[in-house]
Design a protein around this motif. Sequence first.
Motif, PDB file in Angstrom:
ATOM      1  N   LEU A   1       0.833  -1.196   0.000  1.00  0.00           N
ATOM      2  CA  LEU A   1       0.000   0.000   0.000  1.00  0.00           C
ATOM      3  C   LEU A   1       0.871   1.251   0.000  1.00  0.00           C
ATOM      4  O   LEU A   1       0.590   2.215  -0.718  1.00  0.00           O
ATOM      5  N   ALA A   2       1.926   1.238   0.791  1.00  0.00           N
ATOM      6  CA  ALA A   2       2.823   2.398   0.849  1.00  0.00           C
ATOM      7  C   ALA A   2       3.457   2.673  -0.517  1.00  0.00           C
ATOM      8  O   ALA A   2       3.546   3.831  -0.952  1.00  0.00           O
TER       9      ALA A   2
ATOM     10  N   ARG B   1      -3.353   1.876  17.544  1.00  0.00           N
ATOM     11  CA  ARG B   1      -3.897   1.034  18.607  1.00  0.00           C
ATOM     12  C   ARG B   1      -5.397   0.769  18.407  1.00  0.00           C
ATOM     13  O   ARG B   1      -5.942  -0.188  18.965  1.00  0.00           O
ATOM     14  N   PHE B   2      -6.056   1.614  17.627  1.00  0.00           N
ATOM     15  CA  PHE B   2      -7.511   1.518  17.499  1.00  0.00           C
ATOM     16  C   PHE B   2      -7.942   0.843  16.188  1.00  0.00           C
ATOM     17  O   PHE B   2      -9.132   0.754  15.903  1.00  0.00           O
ATOM     18  N   VAL B   3      -6.969   0.409  15.387  1.00  0.00           N
ATOM     19  CA  VAL B   3      -7.272  -0.283  14.133  1.00  0.00           C
ATOM     20  C   VAL B   3      -6.518  -1.607  14.144  1.00  0.00           C
ATOM     21  O   VAL B   3      -5.296  -1.635  13.938  1.00  0.00           O
ATOM     22  N   GLN B   4      -7.236  -2.687  14.395  1.00  0.00           N
ATOM     23  CA  GLN B   4      -6.613  -4.000  14.510  1.00  0.00           C
ATOM     24  C   GLN B   4      -7.164  -5.004  13.504  1.00  0.00           C
ATOM     25  O   GLN B   4      -6.444  -5.901  13.067  1.00  0.00           O
ATOM     26  N   ALA B   5      -8.415  -4.896  13.129  1.00  0.00           N
ATOM     27  CA  ALA B   5      -9.052  -5.914  12.296  1.00  0.00           C
ATOM     28  C   ALA B   5      -9.036  -5.582  10.810  1.00  0.00           C
ATOM     29  O   ALA B   5      -9.145  -6.479   9.970  1.00  0.00           O
ATOM     30  N   ALA B   6      -8.917  -4.306  10.450  1.00  0.00           N
ATOM     31  CA  ALA B   6      -8.917  -3.918   9.036  1.00  0.00           C
ATOM     32  C   ALA B   6      -7.746  -4.570   8.315  1.00  0.00           C
ATOM     33  O   ALA B   6      -6.654  -4.735   8.870  1.00  0.00           O
ATOM     34  N   LYS B   7      -7.961  -4.916   7.048  1.00  0.00           N
ATOM     35  CA  LYS B   7      -6.883  -5.548   6.275  1.00  0.00           C
ATOM     36  C   LYS B   7      -5.740  -4.573   6.017  1.00  0.00           C
ATOM     37  O   LYS B   7      -4.575  -4.979   5.911  1.00  0.00           O
ATOM     38  N   ALA B   8      -6.057  -3.300   5.894  1.00  0.00           N
ATOM     39  CA  ALA B   8      -5.021  -2.286   5.683  1.00  0.00           C
ATOM     40  C   ALA B   8      -5.510  -0.951   6.225  1.00  0.00           C
ATOM     41  O   ALA B   8      -6.713  -0.662   6.196  1.00  0.00           O
ATOM     42  N   HIS B   9      -4.583  -0.154   6.720  1.00  0.00           N
ATOM     43  CA  HIS B   9      -4.911   1.164   7.268  1.00  0.00           C
ATOM     44  C   HIS B   9      -3.801   2.128   6.896  1.00  0.00           C
ATOM     45  O   HIS B   9      -2.609   1.797   6.996  1.00  0.00           O
ATOM     46  N   VAL B  10      -4.182   3.311   6.453  1.00  0.00           N
ATOM     47  CA  VAL B  10      -3.205   4.370   6.204  1.00  0.00           C
ATOM     48  C   VAL B  10      -3.698   5.655   6.852  1.00  0.00           C
ATOM     49  O   VAL B  10      -4.889   5.985   6.803  1.00  0.00           O
ATOM     50  N   HIS B  11      -2.774   6.345   7.500  1.00  0.00           N
ATOM     51  CA  HIS B  11      -3.062   7.617   8.161  1.00  0.00           C
ATOM     52  C   HIS B  11      -2.269   8.716   7.479  1.00  0.00           C
ATOM     53  O   HIS B  11      -1.047   8.596   7.299  1.00  0.00           O
TER      54      HIS B  11
ATOM     55  N   LEU C   1      -4.697  11.495  -4.796  1.00  0.00           N
ATOM     56  CA  LEU C   1      -3.880  10.298  -4.977  1.00  0.00           C
ATOM     57  C   LEU C   1      -4.640   9.051  -4.536  1.00  0.00           C
ATOM     58  O   LEU C   1      -4.525   7.982  -5.160  1.00  0.00           O
ATOM     59  N   MET C   2      -5.418   9.160  -3.443  1.00  0.00           N
ATOM     60  CA  MET C   2      -6.159   7.998  -2.979  1.00  0.00           C
ATOM     61  C   MET C   2      -7.304   7.664  -3.942  1.00  0.00           C
ATOM     62  O   MET C   2      -7.643   6.486  -4.113  1.00  0.00           O
ATOM     63  N   TYR C   3      -7.874   8.647  -4.587  1.00  0.00           N
ATOM     64  CA  TYR C   3      -8.875   8.372  -5.618  1.00  0.00           C
ATOM     65  C   TYR C   3      -8.248   7.585  -6.762  1.00  0.00           C
ATOM     66  O   TYR C   3      -8.800   6.581  -7.229  1.00  0.00           O
ATOM     67  N   SER C   4      -7.078   8.019  -7.190  1.00  0.00           N
ATOM     68  CA  SER C   4      -6.373   7.318  -8.265  1.00  0.00           C
ATOM     69  C   SER C   4      -6.040   5.888  -7.863  1.00  0.00           C
ATOM     70  O   SER C   4      -6.217   4.935  -8.636  1.00  0.00           O
ATOM     71  N   LEU C   5      -5.575   5.704  -6.631  1.00  0.00           N
ATOM     72  CA  LEU C   5      -5.208   4.379  -6.144  1.00  0.00           C
ATOM     73  C   LEU C   5      -6.435   3.476  -6.008  1.00  0.00           C
ATOM     74  O   LEU C   5      -6.424   2.320  -6.450  1.00  0.00           O
ATOM     75  N   ILE C   6      -7.483   3.996  -5.393  1.00  0.00           N
ATOM     76  CA  ILE C   6      -8.688   3.193  -5.199  1.00  0.00           C
ATOM     77  C   ILE C   6      -9.320   2.818  -6.534  1.00  0.00           C
ATOM     78  O   ILE C   6      -9.801   1.686  -6.717  1.00  0.00           O
ATOM     79  N   LYS C   7      -9.302   3.745  -7.471  1.00  0.00           N
ATOM     80  CA  LYS C   7      -9.842   3.458  -8.803  1.00  0.00           C
ATOM     81  C   LYS C   7      -9.045   2.335  -9.471  1.00  0.00           C
ATOM     82  O   LYS C   7      -9.616   1.434 -10.085  1.00  0.00           O
ATOM     83  N   GLU C   8      -7.737   2.371  -9.320  1.00  0.00           N
ATOM     84  CA  GLU C   8      -6.885   1.314  -9.900  1.00  0.00           C
ATOM     85  C   GLU C   8      -7.147  -0.029  -9.223  1.00  0.00           C
ATOM     86  O   GLU C   8      -7.239  -1.075  -9.892  1.00  0.00           O
ATOM     87  N   ARG C   9      -7.277  -0.016  -7.902  1.00  0.00           N
ATOM     88  CA  ARG C   9      -7.437  -1.273  -7.157  1.00  0.00           C
ATOM     89  C   ARG C   9      -8.804  -1.927  -7.361  1.00  0.00           C
ATOM     90  O   ARG C   9      -8.905  -3.151  -7.451  1.00  0.00           O
ATOM     91  N   TYR C  10      -9.846  -1.111  -7.441  1.00  0.00           N
ATOM     92  CA  TYR C  10     -11.192  -1.674  -7.393  1.00  0.00           C
ATOM     93  C   TYR C  10     -11.988  -1.522  -8.679  1.00  0.00           C
ATOM     94  O   TYR C  10     -13.077  -2.083  -8.784  1.00  0.00           O
ATOM     95  N   ALA C  11     -11.465  -0.769  -9.638  1.00  0.00           N
ATOM     96  CA  ALA C  11     -12.238  -0.560 -10.870  1.00  0.00           C
ATOM     97  C   ALA C  11     -11.476  -0.955 -12.122  1.00  0.00           C
ATOM     98  O   ALA C  11     -11.967  -0.765 -13.224  1.00  0.00           O
TER      99      ALA C  11
END
Length: 460
Positions: A360-361, A414-424, A449-459
């Motif tokens: 993801l990074a 500490r508050f995100v444990q179950a998600a498959k991936a997390h970015v802050h 940039l996240m729109y571009s990435l999400i579009k590539e990953r899921y569309a």
Amino acid sequence: MPHPLLASATDASKPIWLVTEQTWSAIAEQLPKTSQGFAKAQGFEGKAGSHCLLPDADGNLLGVAFGLNGTDAKHTDPFLVGKLPSLLPDGVYRFETQAPNPALATLAWLLGSYSFGRYRKRPEKSVRLVAPNGVDAEDVARIANAVVASRDLVNTPTSDLGPDGIEAAARGIAERHGASFTSIVGDDLLEQNFPMIHAVGRASETPPRLIDFTWGQADAPRVTLVGKGVAFDTGGLDIKPSSSMLLMRKDMGGAAATLALADMIMGAKLPLRLRVLIPAVENSISSNAFRPGDILQSRKGITVEIGNTDAEGRLILADALALADEENPDLVVDFATLTGAARVALGPELPPFYTDDDQLAADIARHGMAVNDPVWRLPLWTPYQSQLDSKFADMNNTGGPMGGSITAALFLRRFVQAAKAHVHFDIFAWNPSTKPGRPEGGEVQAARLMYSLIKERYAS
């Protein structure tokens, strides 16, 4: 949604010759003698960022020459043509020579036309561009409209955009796209187990709230966006100096970036299940304000000692992230104007981001460069976790005197444990000075940039 500054290819338009110092002479030779002589008299040589309005033999505007960065430039700005809308007379224009990245040049034109005019009338201009061949004008317009709307939110002072105003903006976007919208307000936050959002916002006359909307098919990949919506931050009882409060209207910049990204995703109808969570509060001072030394319960059950009431953003994000995590989403993205330490480390133009997911990074870095939305990865350096230790609670909300952006990111992790991936993303959400395509004032960072990435990953 069409953009008012994009013209049709059938509209009469004036040419813009995009040149460099190396290519200008060859292009100049193809122009009428009148235009060549005028450009020479003006001293135009194709330097990056310079322009020349070229007349025809009758003194009318023939077209425009504009200088781009040459191949020998140490830094190439893909948004450089964003200078043009403020320089040109009203009219319709087209790029006669191809921009290095036509889509980014078109976006730069639209973003460079932005001005915030809610409180002061500004001269109205109509400088329109014919989108170059091959550019998805609808997608570029979608991105520009989302960014402009969120810039307006950041620029609007808290007198007209408190937590309720953030909710109204979010509701408008959700309803426009047919999303399911709810908001948990005031003491209902306690009843539904969001104690830290309530604690941070309870001193304000405008009650705190958690904005929550969902869109898309339930069985699609789950992407959850979380945005810090602090409408104004006094610092609480650990009050900020007056100079540090001047830009605190922008402390909801994370919420604005989240709404911009959500608007892009829903507008493009990407095949995913989107959830948006925005804790919206005003960190005020009153008799019931939370105090240094208080120990707060969190939604996740982790107790937090308050080392400083000015580290409030991570508290409200923690409750929202805990809720997001309960659904085991494929991806959690949070945006927050979280720390001054991030600005000290990387300045206002380069937000740091944090993730444990190396792929993801790498994708974030790649898309950031590709769409001119730059970010820089900083480490989730686990040894710094000890700086968040508390003698009385599970953790403290502040770290030591150094590495403040990293310890804030470690707090959120500490508050995100179950998600498959997390970015802050620790964003600044403000342009301190005007640059091409980026006028001084509120800015949307990392959403494109996240729109571009999400579009590539899921569309794709």
